[in-house]
Design a protein around this motif. Structure first.
Motif, PDB file in Angstrom:
ATOM      1  N   LYS A  20       0.836  -1.208   0.000  1.00  0.00           N
ATOM      2  CA  LYS A  20       0.000   0.000   0.000  1.00  0.00           C
ATOM      3  C   LYS A  20       0.870   1.257   0.000  1.00  0.00           C
ATOM      4  N   ILE A  21       1.898   1.259   0.828  1.00  0.00           N
ATOM      5  CA  ILE A  21       2.798   2.407   0.910  1.00  0.00           C
ATOM      6  C   ILE A  21       3.539   2.593  -0.408  1.00  0.00           C
ATOM      7  N   SER A  22       3.797   1.504  -1.118  1.00  0.00           N
ATOM      8  CA  SER A  22       4.523   1.600  -2.388  1.00  0.00           C
ATOM      9  C   SER A  22       3.725   2.340  -3.457  1.00  0.00           C
ATOM     10  N   ARG A  23       2.426   2.412  -3.291  1.00  0.00           N
ATOM     11  CA  ARG A  23       1.563   3.113  -4.255  1.00  0.00           C
ATOM     12  C   ARG A  23       1.547   4.624  -4.035  1.00  0.00           C
ATOM     13  N   GLY A  24       2.133   5.048  -2.932  1.00  0.00           N
ATOM     14  CA  GLY A  24       2.188   6.473  -2.621  1.00  0.00           C
ATOM     15  C   GLY A  24       2.228   6.689  -1.123  1.00  0.00           C
ATOM     16  N   ALA A  25       2.798   7.809  -0.729  1.00  0.00           N
ATOM     17  CA  ALA A  25       2.908   8.132   0.696  1.00  0.00           C
ATOM     18  C   ALA A  25       1.529   8.090   1.351  1.00  0.00           C
ATOM     19  N   ILE A  26       1.503   7.632   2.593  1.00  0.00           N
ATOM     20  CA  ILE A  26       0.231   7.476   3.295  1.00  0.00           C
ATOM     21  C   ILE A  26       0.413   7.816   4.771  1.00  0.00           C
ATOM     22  N   CYS A  27      -0.632   8.392   5.327  1.00  0.00           N
ATOM     23  CA  CYS A  27      -0.632   8.712   6.755  1.00  0.00           C
ATOM     24  C   CYS A  27      -0.850   7.421   7.542  1.00  0.00           C
ATOM     25  N   ALA A  28      -0.125   7.282   8.624  1.00  0.00           N
ATOM     26  CA  ALA A  28      -0.270   6.097   9.477  1.00  0.00           C
ATOM     27  C   ALA A  28      -1.708   5.945   9.966  1.00  0.00           C
ATOM     28  N   CYS A  29      -2.404   7.039  10.108  1.00  0.00           N
ATOM     29  CA  CYS A  29      -3.783   6.996  10.603  1.00  0.00           C
ATOM     30  C   CYS A  29      -4.746   6.327   9.615  1.00  0.00           C
ATOM     31  N   GLU A  30      -4.368   6.203   8.347  1.00  0.00           N
ATOM     32  CA  GLU A  30      -5.220   5.572   7.338  1.00  0.00           C
ATOM     33  C   GLU A  30      -5.050   4.044   7.289  1.00  0.00           C
ATOM     34  N   LEU A  31      -3.939   3.558   7.797  1.00  0.00           N
ATOM     35  CA  LEU A  31      -3.625   2.132   7.657  1.00  0.00           C
ATOM     36  C   LEU A  31      -4.525   1.181   8.436  1.00  0.00           C
ATOM     37  N   PRO A  32      -5.004   1.527   9.644  1.00  0.00           N
ATOM     38  CA  PRO A  32      -5.865   0.563  10.363  1.00  0.00           C
ATOM     39  C   PRO A  32      -7.097   0.130   9.568  1.00  0.00           C
ATOM     40  N   ALA A  33      -7.715   1.034   8.866  1.00  0.00           N
ATOM     41  CA  ALA A  33      -8.904   0.690   8.083  1.00  0.00           C
ATOM     42  C   ALA A  33      -8.550  -0.177   6.877  1.00  0.00           C
ATOM     43  N   ILE A  34      -7.358   0.003   6.357  1.00  0.00           N
ATOM     44  CA  ILE A  34      -6.931  -0.728   5.165  1.00  0.00           C
ATOM     45  C   ILE A  34      -6.559  -2.172   5.497  1.00  0.00           C
ATOM     46  N   VAL A  35      -5.807  -2.364   6.570  1.00  0.00           N
ATOM     47  CA  VAL A  35      -5.329  -3.716   6.902  1.00  0.00           C
ATOM     48  C   VAL A  35      -6.100  -4.356   8.060  1.00  0.00           C
ATOM     49  N   LYS A  36      -7.127  -3.686   8.529  1.00  0.00           N
ATOM     50  CA  LYS A  36      -8.009  -4.237   9.569  1.00  0.00           C
ATOM     51  C   LYS A  36      -7.265  -4.613  10.846  1.00  0.00           C
ATOM     52  N   THR A  38      -5.543  -2.742  14.683  1.00  0.00           N
ATOM     53  CA  THR A  38      -5.640  -1.601  15.586  1.00  0.00           C
ATOM     54  C   THR A  38      -4.471  -0.651  15.355  1.00  0.00           C
ATOM     55  N   GLN A  39      -4.628   0.587  15.784  1.00  0.00           N
ATOM     56  CA  GLN A  39      -3.561   1.571  15.647  1.00  0.00           C
ATOM     57  C   GLN A  39      -2.276   1.138  16.361  1.00  0.00           C
ATOM     58  N   PRO A  40      -2.366   0.580  17.592  1.00  0.00           N
ATOM     59  CA  PRO A  40      -1.133   0.113  18.231  1.00  0.00           C
ATOM     60  C   PRO A  40      -0.431  -0.995  17.424  1.00  0.00           C
ATOM     61  N   ALA A  41      -1.214  -1.893  16.831  1.00  0.00           N
ATOM     62  CA  ALA A  41      -0.620  -2.952  16.008  1.00  0.00           C
ATOM     63  C   ALA A  41       0.046  -2.362  14.776  1.00  0.00           C
ATOM     64  N   ILE A  42      -0.604  -1.379  14.169  1.00  0.00           N
ATOM     65  CA  ILE A  42      -0.040  -0.696  12.998  1.00  0.00           C
ATOM     66  C   ILE A  42       1.287  -0.044  13.371  1.00  0.00           C
ATOM     67  N   SER A  43       1.322   0.612  14.516  1.00  0.00           N
ATOM     68  CA  SER A  43       2.551   1.272  14.968  1.00  0.00           C
ATOM     69  C   SER A  43       3.697   0.276  15.115  1.00  0.00           C
ATOM     70  N   GLN A  44       3.401  -0.890  15.662  1.00  0.00           N
ATOM     71  CA  GLN A  44       4.438  -1.912  15.818  1.00  0.00           C
ATOM     72  C   GLN A  44       4.931  -2.411  14.457  1.00  0.00           C
ATOM     73  N   HIS A  45       4.008  -2.625  13.541  1.00  0.00           N
ATOM     74  CA  HIS A  45       4.397  -3.072  12.202  1.00  0.00           C
ATOM     75  C   HIS A  45       5.224  -2.003  11.483  1.00  0.00           C
ATOM     76  N   LEU A  46       4.837  -0.743  11.616  1.00  0.00           N
ATOM     77  CA  LEU A  46       5.593   0.339  10.984  1.00  0.00           C
ATOM     78  C   LEU A  46       6.995   0.453  11.584  1.00  0.00           C
ATOM     79  N   LYS A  47       7.096   0.195  12.871  1.00  0.00           N
ATOM     80  CA  LYS A  47       8.406   0.229  13.534  1.00  0.00           C
ATOM     81  C   LYS A  47       9.324  -0.838  12.932  1.00  0.00           C
ATOM     82  N   VAL A  48       8.794  -2.036  12.731  1.00  0.00           N
ATOM     83  CA  VAL A  48       9.585  -3.114  12.140  1.00  0.00           C
ATOM     84  C   VAL A  48      10.013  -2.745  10.722  1.00  0.00           C
ATOM     85  N   LEU A  49       9.087  -2.217   9.929  1.00  0.00           N
ATOM     86  CA  LEU A  49       9.407  -1.824   8.557  1.00  0.00           C
ATOM     87  C   LEU A  49      10.442  -0.698   8.528  1.00  0.00           C
ATOM     88  N   SER A  50      10.333   0.229   9.466  1.00  0.00           N
ATOM     89  CA  SER A  50      11.297   1.331   9.552  1.00  0.00           C
ATOM     90  C   SER A  50      12.674   0.828   9.957  1.00  0.00           C
TER      91      SER A  50
END
Length: 82
Positions: A20-36, A38-50
């Motif tokens: 999803k990020i490869s298709r264009g920059a995205i706000c972290a706040c949009e990702l929970p709805a896309i990948v179903k 929670t925001q805390p889970a998204i934050s952990q995944h983004l940390k790993v990717l970073s």
């Protein structure tokens, strides 16, 4: 601690986020709805990717915007080739 790239892309959720990020920059706040997830889970995944160097982050006010790094672009091309 640096995260291994293969470990980072081995997780289905992280790979979906990376695509999803490869298709264009995205706000972290949009990702929970896309990948179903929670925001805390998204934050952990983004940390790993970073930590793996696959995505980069910039701030725009209170928002955190994620985009694909050069390393992330190469990894996605390699992964899609498999």
């Amino acid at each position: 601690m640096k995260t291994n790239v293969l470990k980072a892309v081995a997780d289905e959720t992280r790979l979906e986020m990376l695509k999803k990020i490869s298709r264009g920059a995205i706000c972290a706040c949009e990702l929970p709805a896309i990948v179903k997830k929670t925001q805390p889970a998204i934050s952990q995944h983004l940390k790993v990717l970073s930590e793996a160097g696959l995505v980069k982050r910039r701030k725009e006010g209170a928002k955190r915007i994620y985009s694909l790094s050069r390393k992330g672009t190469k990894v996605l091309k390699d992964v899609s080739g498999w």
